[in-house]
Design a protein around this motif. Structure first.
Motif, PDB file in Angstrom:
ATOM      1  N   THR A 228       0.825 -15.312   5.428  1.00  0.00           N
ATOM      2  CA  THR A 228       0.700 -16.147   4.226  1.00  0.00           C
ATOM      3  C   THR A 228      -0.408 -15.555   3.356  1.00  0.00           C
ATOM      4  N   ALA A 229      -0.660 -16.192   2.219  1.00  0.00           N
ATOM      5  CA  ALA A 229      -1.758 -15.761   1.352  1.00  0.00           C
ATOM      6  C   ALA A 229      -3.070 -15.818   2.134  1.00  0.00           C
ATOM      7  N   LEU A 230      -3.823 -14.735   2.091  1.00  0.00           N
ATOM      8  CA  LEU A 230      -5.032 -14.630   2.910  1.00  0.00           C
ATOM      9  C   LEU A 230      -6.226 -15.257   2.200  1.00  0.00           C
ATOM     10  N   GLY A 249      -2.010 -12.330   5.322  1.00  0.00           N
ATOM     11  CA  GLY A 249      -2.381 -12.200   6.717  1.00  0.00           C
ATOM     12  C   GLY A 249      -2.028 -13.450   7.508  1.00  0.00           C
ATOM     13  N   TYR A 250      -2.351 -13.389   8.794  1.00  0.00           N
ATOM     14  CA  TYR A 250      -2.091 -14.523   9.690  1.00  0.00           C
ATOM     15  C   TYR A 250      -3.343 -14.719  10.532  1.00  0.00           C
ATOM     16  N   ILE A 251      -4.047 -15.840  10.314  1.00  0.00           N
ATOM     17  CA  ILE A 251      -5.277 -16.143  11.047  1.00  0.00           C
ATOM     18  C   ILE A 251      -4.917 -17.075  12.198  1.00  0.00           C
ATOM     19  N   SER A 252      -5.094 -16.590  13.420  1.00  0.00           N
ATOM     20  CA  SER A 252      -4.727 -17.392  14.598  1.00  0.00           C
ATOM     21  C   SER A 252      -5.863 -18.275  15.078  1.00  0.00           C
ATOM     22  N   TYR A 262      -4.341 -11.282  12.013  1.00  0.00           N
ATOM     23  CA  TYR A 262      -3.512 -10.140  11.669  1.00  0.00           C
ATOM     24  C   TYR A 262      -3.544 -10.012  10.149  1.00  0.00           C
ATOM     25  N   ILE A 263      -3.948  -8.859   9.665  1.00  0.00           N
ATOM     26  CA  ILE A 263      -4.075  -8.643   8.228  1.00  0.00           C
ATOM     27  C   ILE A 263      -2.973  -7.697   7.773  1.00  0.00           C
ATOM     28  N   ASP A 264      -2.166  -8.150   6.806  1.00  0.00           N
ATOM     29  CA  ASP A 264      -1.034  -7.367   6.321  1.00  0.00           C
ATOM     30  C   ASP A 264      -1.471  -6.458   5.166  1.00  0.00           C
ATOM     31  N   GLY A 265      -0.682  -5.415   4.925  1.00  0.00           N
ATOM     32  CA  GLY A 265      -0.959  -4.500   3.818  1.00  0.00           C
ATOM     33  C   GLY A 265      -2.105  -3.547   4.090  1.00  0.00           C
ATOM     34  N   MET A 266      -2.382  -3.261   5.371  1.00  0.00           N
ATOM     35  CA  MET A 266      -3.484  -2.362   5.743  1.00  0.00           C
ATOM     36  C   MET A 266      -2.914  -1.078   6.338  1.00  0.00           C
ATOM     37  N   SER A 267      -2.955   0.001   5.572  1.00  0.00           N
ATOM     38  CA  SER A 267      -2.509   1.302   6.074  1.00  0.00           C
ATOM     39  C   SER A 267      -3.548   1.849   7.041  1.00  0.00           C
ATOM     40  N   ARG A 268      -3.224   2.945   7.686  1.00  0.00           N
ATOM     41  CA  ARG A 268      -4.182   3.574   8.606  1.00  0.00           C
ATOM     42  C   ARG A 268      -5.469   3.942   7.874  1.00  0.00           C
ATOM     43  N   ASP A 269      -5.339   4.474   6.686  1.00  0.00           N
ATOM     44  CA  ASP A 269      -6.534   4.879   5.929  1.00  0.00           C
ATOM     45  C   ASP A 269      -7.378   3.670   5.549  1.00  0.00           C
ATOM     46  N   MET A 313      -3.226  -4.775  10.521  1.00  0.00           N
ATOM     47  CA  MET A 313      -4.502  -4.597  11.222  1.00  0.00           C
ATOM     48  C   MET A 313      -4.808  -5.870  11.999  1.00  0.00           C
ATOM     49  N   TYR A 314      -5.305  -5.700  13.216  1.00  0.00           N
ATOM     50  CA  TYR A 314      -5.669  -6.836  14.060  1.00  0.00           C
ATOM     51  C   TYR A 314      -7.186  -6.836  14.225  1.00  0.00           C
ATOM     52  N   VAL A 315      -7.814  -7.999  13.957  1.00  0.00           N
ATOM     53  CA  VAL A 315      -9.270  -8.129  14.014  1.00  0.00           C
ATOM     54  C   VAL A 315      -9.624  -9.304  14.905  1.00  0.00           C
ATOM     55  N   THR A 316     -10.577  -9.094  15.824  1.00  0.00           N
ATOM     56  CA  THR A 316     -11.124 -10.193  16.622  1.00  0.00           C
ATOM     57  C   THR A 316     -12.651 -10.103  16.589  1.00  0.00           C
ATOM     58  N   LEU A 317     -13.304 -11.267  16.596  1.00  0.00           N
ATOM     59  CA  LEU A 317     -14.767 -11.331  16.605  1.00  0.00           C
ATOM     60  C   LEU A 317     -15.170 -12.496  17.499  1.00  0.00           C
TER      61      LEU A 317
END
Length: 321
Positions: A228-230, A249-252, A262-269, A313-317
């Motif tokens: 959804t809209a981040l 993105g999708y914030i779980s 999970y953040i969408d639209g994130m290329s490797r670079d 991209m997957y981010v955890t903190l």
């Protein structure tokens, strides 16, 4: 010899060990104890003196009675050296028993391990029951080609994930199925080898296939996250890291102690650039880092970033304090 003398003779005993002294005649000069070897003067014995002329010799091998008037030899008392030797022998026996016990245990464990290894080599897994199934019963079965098999073991069958295993699959069947998956659209960021295939389709479904050496084949399908809209939750623990340059993105989870998204639209670079932003923000205690992943700490905070594929991209903190 008179009768009373006979009675007196019969009642004479060795003063050293207590055994009865056998005097055949009062005319005998000496009598020797049959058990301890002490020698007495017969005249002195009859006169009431029980002191031996030649006392008991310790080196004598004659057995000794344990009690007066008994013909059983006395129990020998072991010397300190003999006691120590016996204790040493007992210790050795206990050590041998312990060693044998360990050997038996190792043998049993080895037997179990070898049995498990044999099961793998023959394609048999005692912990898995392969059963008849209906492909149409798989929730995500419509997202991939059906695999031709009579039996399978279904580990996960949900809207979000399918995980299924098949027995007795050879390389020819594996290659044929991978070709069918490619034809069905699984070509985005694909990785392929003789035992492994990984790819996405245009809708974001993620497929992984693995062929084991013993003939088992696993298929895993993951549905795309409902992005959804981040809106970055800066009021939670996520405020400790920079907000990424992304719109969806999708914030779980997001609270004061944990954050996962999970953040969408994130290329490797873009993922690599974001990892550097986090390092500059103080997460410079690196545990591991590569081109598309980072695990680092900042005090009690532990950050993990990874490129999941298909521009996600997957981010955890977490705060471990």
């Amino acid at each position: 010899m008179a009768r009373d003398e006979d009675s007196e003779v019969d009642s004479l005993h060795c003063s050293n060990c207590g055994a009865q002294l056998h005097i055949t005649s009062a005319d005998d000069d000496f009598v020797t104890c049959d058990y301890c070897g002490s020698t007495y003067s017969v005249a002195e014995l009859l006169g009431g003196d029980a002191k031996p002329v030649r006392p008991y010799q310790p080196q004598s091998r004659q057995p000794q009675p344990q009690q007066p008037r008994s013909h059983q030899p006395q129990q020998e008392v072991a010397s300190p050296k003999e006691v120590a030797a016996k204790a040493a022998r007992v210790k050795v026996i206990f050590i041998l028993i312990a060693v044998l016990t360990v050997i038996v245990l190792i043998s049993d464990i080895g037997s179990v391990l070898f049995d498990a290894h044999d099961d793998e080599e023959t394609g048999v897994d005692a912990g898995i029951a392969y059963e008849s199934y209906d492909w149409n019963s798989l929730v995500l079965g419509s997202q991939i080609p059906a695999f031709d098999a009579d039996k399978a073991h279904i580990l996960t069958n949900r809207n979000e994930e399918l995980y299924i295993e098949f027995p007795d699959v050879d390389e020819t069947a594996y290659r044929s199925y991978v070709a069918a998956c490619k034809e069905a659209g699984y070509t985005v960021e694909q990785e392929y080898s003789e035992i492994y295939f990984r790819a996405f389709n245009e809708d974001g479904y993620h497929l992984e296939i693995f062929l084991f050496s013993e003939g088992r084949m696993n298929i895993e399908v993951d549905a795309p996250k409902p992005v959804t809209a981040l809106v970055w939750p800066s009021g939670s623990i996520a405020g400790q890291i920079p907000a990424p340059d992304a719109e969806q993105g999708y914030i779980s989870s997001a609270d004061n102690y944990s954050f996962a998204a999970y953040i969408d639209g994130m290329s490797r670079d873009k993922v690599k650039a974001y990892m550097q932003q986090c390092i500059d923000a103080g997460f410079d205690q690196q545990e591991s880092m590569g081109d598309d992943y980072l695990t680092a700490r900042k005090g009690s905070l532990r950050l993990s970033i990874s490129y999941e594929g298909n521009n996600v991209m997957y981010v955890t903190l977490y705060d471990y304090d």
